[in-house]
Write a protein that holds these residues in place. Structure first.
Motif, mmCIF file in Angstrom:
data_model
loop_
_atom_site.group_PDB
_atom_site.id
_atom_site.type_symbol
_atom_site.label_atom_id
_atom_site.label_comp_id
_atom_site.label_asym_id
_atom_site.label_seq_id
_atom_site.Cartn_x
_atom_site.Cartn_y
_atom_site.Cartn_z
ATOM 1 N N GLY A 55 0.805 -1.211 0.000
ATOM 2 C CA GLY A 55 0.000 0.000 0.000
ATOM 3 C C GLY A 55 0.840 1.264 0.000
ATOM 4 N N GLU A 56 0.202 2.374 -0.353
ATOM 5 C CA GLU A 56 0.861 3.688 -0.274
ATOM 6 C C GLU A 56 1.139 3.984 1.200
ATOM 7 N N ILE A 57 2.228 4.730 1.460
ATOM 8 C CA ILE A 57 2.557 5.063 2.842
ATOM 9 C C ILE A 57 2.871 6.550 2.984
ATOM 10 N N THR A 58 2.689 7.043 4.201
ATOM 11 C CA THR A 58 3.250 8.330 4.605
ATOM 12 C C THR A 58 4.034 8.071 5.881
ATOM 13 N N LEU A 59 5.133 8.797 6.030
ATOM 14 C CA LEU A 59 5.962 8.698 7.223
ATOM 15 C C LEU A 59 6.172 10.111 7.749
ATOM 16 N N LEU A 60 5.677 10.387 8.952
ATOM 17 C CA LEU A 60 5.761 11.699 9.586
ATOM 18 C C LEU A 60 6.720 11.604 10.762
#
Length: 119
Positions: A55-60
């Motif tokens: 899946g697409e990810i975001t990392l903050l």
């Protein structure tokens, strides 16, 4: 004992505990059919080797300093900076300073695996 995920409307604390860095205490905060939210702890001496997530990810980055490797380059994330990555792209995560991040994985309907597949 099964891990308790947060439910809709529940407050979620993101701060780390005293031993989180030493013990690499990452935890899945929420998991639904469509997404997973993980508080990720990345100690300097314990990088995550290259892997892929479907899946697409975001990392903050919440705390510390993260070295995010993808697309043949390294992006350094400071607190309150984030990166997006398309699904299936190989990447690695390390810390320049002990770090805590919020990782979101968008899951494909019917695919609850969400976990990394090492290359």
């Amino acid at each position: 004992m099964a891990l308790q995920h947060a439910v809709s409307g529940e407050r979620i604390a993101l701060q780390r505990g005293e031993d989180d860095i030493a013990n690499f205490t990452s935890i899945a905060l929420i998991k639904t059919d469509h997404m997973e939210l993980i508080r990720l702890v990345v100690p300097v001496d314990k990088p995550m080797p290259e892997h892929r997530v479907e899946g697409e990810i975001t990392l903050l980055c919440l705390e510390g300093e993260i070295a995010f490797e993808a697309h043949g380059r390294t992006t350094i994330l400071q607190p309150n900076e984030m990166v997006y990555l398309a699904g299936g792209e190989p990447h690695a995560i390390g810390a320049k300073k002990d770090a805590v991040a919020l990782l979101t994985i968008l899951l494909h309907p019917g695919d609850n695996s969400g976990g990394p597949t090492h290359k």
